[in-house]
Design an enzyme around this catalytic site. Structure first.
Site, PDB file in Angstrom:
ATOM      1  CD  GLU A 152      -3.109  -1.022   2.379  1.00  0.00           C
ATOM      2  OE1 GLU A 152      -2.729  -0.166   3.226  1.00  0.00           O
ATOM      3  OE2 GLU A 152      -3.797  -1.916   2.453  1.00  0.00           O
ATOM      4  CD  GLU A 198      -2.874  -5.950   4.234  1.00  0.00           C
ATOM      5  OE1 GLU A 198      -4.005  -5.245   4.689  1.00  0.00           O
ATOM      6  OE2 GLU A 198      -1.946  -5.485   4.100  1.00  0.00           O
TER       7      GLU A 198
HETATM    8  C1  GAL Z   1      -4.036  -2.635   5.905  1.00  0.00           C
HETATM    9  C2  GAL Z   1      -2.587  -2.606   5.733  1.00  0.00           C
HETATM   10  C3  GAL Z   1      -2.222  -3.314   6.943  1.00  0.00           C
HETATM   11  C4  GAL Z   1      -3.110  -3.137   8.100  1.00  0.00           C
HETATM   12  C5  GAL Z   1      -4.719  -3.398   7.872  1.00  0.00           C
HETATM   13  C6  GAL Z   1      -5.265  -3.020   9.010  1.00  0.00           C
HETATM   14  O1  GAL Z   1      -4.748  -1.350   4.973  1.00  0.00           O
HETATM   15  O2  GAL Z   1      -2.092  -2.654   4.779  1.00  0.00           O
HETATM   16  O3  GAL Z   1      -0.968  -3.091   7.366  1.00  0.00           O
HETATM   17  O4  GAL Z   1      -2.864  -1.922   8.652  1.00  0.00           O
HETATM   18  O5  GAL Z   1      -4.825  -2.580   6.664  1.00  0.00           O
HETATM   19  O6  GAL Z   1      -6.853  -3.182   8.736  1.00  0.00           O
END
Ligand code: GAL
Length: 915
Positions: free
Chosen positions: A514, A607
């Protein structure tokens, strides 16, 4: 294999002692053992000092850092990263003396750094041998100076929720004396640090040797020119860990293993082997080896390189005799230079490395020996595995021809109550519990792990995405990696890959999560292009990837990596009408759009979810949707700072597990997912920043499965008969009220009974992953579910209204542990009724004591809001459970008895043998 090889290998002897390994070679002169390389742990016996406050530390800084106007500038994970702020150097900084440490990892000789004149810090007392550090704290490594706490509470605490409310920030010093005998003179002596958090700078006998700023990479310093042989040498390491440098708990100090490596001046270079395989079939495989040799002498060296391959058994032991040997390679290495040789061979009947359950993680070790004038000068071992990984845009990942859907999780590097201080058993336990759930892949979010963790993923057959950066030039927090990106992005990327490239578990390199460069068009893509090329130069065999939560198919960035990693975009982000008009990321589901734009690239979700829950905590009413944002009245309880375990609630940009499963199943070309996260982690306690640890884990911080664990198990292990009911059934205040009952099963149908009365038999719908009885009216008693698969009984489960809490029950994860000062036993203490059923919603205070040759290292309960320091030997249970972590004293054999007591409850003891 020739007889010659047999004889040579039979005379090669390996000896190990606690904390280090000597590699002997006696092949040329039978009987006369020659130690060619020593890899010695120097974890024990350090003196440690930390300044009380950041403002009264010494002036020996690596570099100035920008002032922080707004420490809370970025809180939500998906906030838009912002431009770096320039800081002006008003004092002399040590950076010019540290930068040359990077030189081996900078490809353009013109860009390598020259050490300036002078020796900064040489007159500072802490670096002097004569300085008396007797009143410093005595510590053994791995050491995380912050984990003992205390927790800092409140909105204006110095270290906020994001970094875990623990005292990570500030400057600490570690000192240790190194004894080197005169017989070591003439050798090359290296300091190998697996990781120091962060901005480490090292002095030896008063001279600044070098250092490494990025806390997650491993690095080496050549101590040879600064050592005195035949006496004591004073090592002093300064570690500077800035506040506001991470979005999670970074840990602090020398938090991984530290080694002293002694070699002859002609030796295999640091991470100097690279083993790849191709043309792999069941019958044979081509194995290629590249060996880089350093010559630290003033004369050129003629070197013979001999490498034999052995099988490794499941205990990581070399099995039998060599199964193959490379042709002897010869090279001439110029004075003070290095040279690389390449060899290859065909191995018949290779035992392939592959993920469980259908394959086995078989591994080999290559033993490389260097000889000069027929005399052995070095022995170097490289573990590796032979496997064919294919990326197919229509199916995803294939390993040795088997399609493997990525059933992955993201993991941060902390080990809960043990903090960042690496411990192999604690990491193994994390993986064991994940494997039990059906997880087959780990994304190392968002930084290189301890090297031993990759040994574990190799041994246990997990697939790994190894990741290095959470930020590039643009910043997410004011003091994160962006400050050193210009000088260190190349060396960090190269050293990261050189260290890890022989691990069979790694299938892809991720060089960013990100990153802010998603927002900067061509300029951002240029940065990505440069990093992508570096990765390819270091390892042409693996695919590169980036995790993107904002970039869209028509933007410049996604064109750069080989494989498209999407964070949350597959399910769509903030799609609820209530987000209309928000300035935050809002996007429709993106799998198809990416596939159209990149038909030849594999797409996976790096993710997913970011769902929230607190183990054993439930709120009402329960949403009828399959996924909801968390707010008060919608799964959230801001007063308790807990989120409901109906497992339907997620961060604003996330989705429930059910919704993610549905989207992936509807898009079979998607290679799979990495859930955010497998385990809860310290820091980033969204949505309740007054807490200490995350709500995202499928497993809580103590290692107790939340209800979600069974939702994943049901979906990821379809052949494992199981069924799970939620919630618990102790709701005296809900008599007569609607109390939904949800069931997770690997079956396809289930019938629910309340006090013997059927509440109906229901089938799992298409793209549905739970079976819900949403209008059950609460009455105490017994809930029973019978799950079916293909019409046959598959699994059963009963949940009862329990009796009163009357006793504690304790169980250890293992009945014996090694008395090596490292191994751990994890003891679960449960508050139970007379029948031994866990009594929900009990939070009694429990006191722990230990007798015998061990110590209680930490306690926990998985409650994100518990501010009791981890070493405390008293802790409230959280919803019926608490955890005690016990370590055996090194070298002391015997019986450890751990007892848990609580007022009004019958105590419990557990016995652990140490050997
Ligand atoms: C994502 C990020 C992770 C963590 C997660 C929490 O956007 O890449 O590192 O922060 O959100 O929800």
């Amino acid at each position: 294999m020739t007889d010659r090889n047999n004889i040579r290998l039979a005379s090669l002897v390996f000896a190990a002692f606690i904390g280090g390994i000597f590699l002997f070679d006696s092949c040329s002169q039978p009987g006369a053992m020659v130690v060619t390389r020593e890899h010695i742990s120097i974890n024990d016996g350090w003196s440690f000092y930390k300044y009380d406050s950041e403002s009264d530390t010494d002036p020996l800084i690596y570099d100035v850092r920008p002032e922080i106007d707004n420490p809370n500038e970025i809180k939500d994970a998906d906030s838009k990263p912002t431009e770096a702020i320039a800081a002006e150097a008003k004092q002399m900084v040590l950076k010019p003396w540290i930068l040359p440490t990077a030189n081996d990892f900078i490809s353009d000789p013109g860009k390598r750094h020259i050490r300036p004149e002078g020796n900064p810090g040489s007159d500072f007392p802490f670096v002097q041998a004569s300085f008396d550090d007797n009143n410093w704290t005595k510590v053994n490594l791995p050491h995380d100076w912050a984990i003992e706490g205390p927790f800092q509470t409140g909105w204006d605490s110095e270290v906020g929720g994001g970094m875990g409310r623990l005292p990570v920030n500030g400057v600490g010093w570690y000192r240790k004396k190194l004894d080197l005998s005169t017989s070591d003179s003439g050798k090359s002596i290296y300091l190998d640090v697996d990781g120091a958090m962060s901005y480490a700078m090292v002095w030896l006998n008063g001279t600044l040797v070098g250092g490494w700023p990025y806390g997650y990479n491993s690095w080496r310093l050549d101590l040879t020119p600064y050592l005195q042989f035949g006496g004591e040498n004073q090592l002093a390491i300064r570690v500077d860990n800035p506040n506001h440098s991470a979005r999670w708990y970074p840990g602090a100090g020398l938090y991984r293993n530290v080694w002293l490596v002694k070699t002859n001046p002609v030796h295999v270079a640091q991470w100097g082997t690279f083993i790849t395989s191709d043309e792999i079939s069941g019958k044979s495989a081509t194995i290629n080896i590249q060996v880089t040799i350093d010559n630290k002498t003033q004369n050129s060296a003629e070197v013979e390189v001999v490498t034999d391959i052995f099988e490794l058994d499941e205990n990581d032991k070399k099995a039998g005799t060599a199964v193959a040997s490379f042709e002897v390679l010869e090279t001439s290495v110029s004075a003070n230079s290095n040279s690389t040789v390449n060899g290859s061979l065909v191995l018949e009947n290779p035992r392939l490395w592959g993920p469980l359950p259908k394959q086995q993680p078989n591994r080999y070790v290559a033993v490389t020996r260097l000889k000069q004038d027929g005399q052995p000068v070095d022995t170097y071992e490289t573990s590796f595995g032979i496997r064919k990984v294919e990326f197919d845009p229509n199916q995803g990942v294939l390993v040795n021809g088997e399609h493997i859907q990525l059933k992955g999780v993201n993991q941060h590097h902390d080990l809960g109550a043990l903090g960042a201080a690496f411990n192999t058993r604690a990491a193994e336990r994390q993986l064991e519990i994940l494997r039990e759930m059906g997880c087959n892949a780990i994304r190392m979010a968002h930084n290189p792990p301890a090297p031993e963790l990759l040994d574990l993923t190799d041994q246990m057959g997990f697939l790994v995405i190894d990741e290095i950066f959470d930020s590039w030039e643009r910043k997410k927090t004011p003091h994160d990696f962006h400050l050193i990106f210009p000088e260190w992005s190349e060396p960090d990327t190269r050293s990261f890959i050189r260290r890890d490239r022989n691990h069979p578990s790694i299938i892809s390199w991720s060089f960013g999560n990100e990153v802010g460069e998603q927002y900067t068009g061509e300029a951002g893509a240029e940065v990505a292009q440069r990093l992508n090329e570096i990765v390819k130069e270091e390892d042409p065999t693996r695919r590169t990837t980036l995790a993107m939560n904002f970039a869209k198919p028509d933007m410049e960035l996604p064109a750069v990596p080989d494989v498209i990693g999407l964070n949350y975009q597959g399910e769509g982000i903030r799609q609820d009408p209530e987000f209309e008009g928000t300035d935050r990321i809002r996007t429709k589901p993106q799998y198809n759009a990416f596939r159209e734009q990149f038909p030849d690239k594999v797409i996976y979700s790096s993710e997913t979810a970011s769902a929230f829950s607190s183990r054993g905590f439930y709120t009402f009413p329960v949403t009828d949707a399959i996924s909801s944002i968390a707010r008060d009245g919608r799964g959230g309880d801001s007063e308790a700072a807990h989120v409901s375990s109906y497992e339907l609630y997620a961060v604003d940009f996330g989705s429930s597990a059910d919704k993610v499963f549905g989207m992936i199943d509807r898009h079979p070309f998607v290679a799979g997912e990495f859930v955010w996260t497998g385990w809860d982690y310290l820091g980033e306690p969204t949505p309740y920043y007054q807490a200490r640890s995350s709500y995202n884990g499928i497993i809580d911080l103590a290692g107790f499965p939340k209800d979600r664990f069974y939702l994943y198990q049901a979906h990821w292990r379809p052949d494992f008969p199981m069924v799970h009911i939620l919630p618990h059934w102790n709701w005296p205040e809900r008599m007569g009220e609607v109390t939904p009952v949800h069931v997770f099963t690997s079956g396809d149908e289930a019938e629910l009974f309340l006090n013997g009365q059927s509440l109906g038999k229901k089938k799992k719908g298409e793209y549905a992953y739970r079976i819900r009885w949403d209008d059950v009216v609460y009455e105490p008693g017994e809930l029973k579910v019978i799950a079916y698969k293909d019409g046959k009984v598959w699994a059963e489960k009963v949940v009862k209204t329990t009796g009163e809490a009357i006793q504690l029950q304790a169980t250890a994860d293992r009945a014996t542990m090694a008395a090596d000062g490292e191994d751990l036993s994890f003891i679960t203490v449960q508050i139970s009724d007379e029948e031994g059923l866990l009594v929900p919603r009990t939070n009694n205070l429990i006191k722990f004591t230990l007798e015998g040759p061990g110590e209680i290292v930490a306690t926990d309960n998985g409650d994100q809001t518990d501010m009791t320091a981890f070493p405390s030997q008293e802790r409230n249970a959280f919803n019926g459970l608490a955890l005690v972590i016990v370590r055996a004293i090194a070298g002391e054999q015997g019986e450890i008895i751990v007892t848990a007591e609580s007022v009004g409850l019958k105590e419990a003891s557990v016995e652990i043998r140490t050997k």
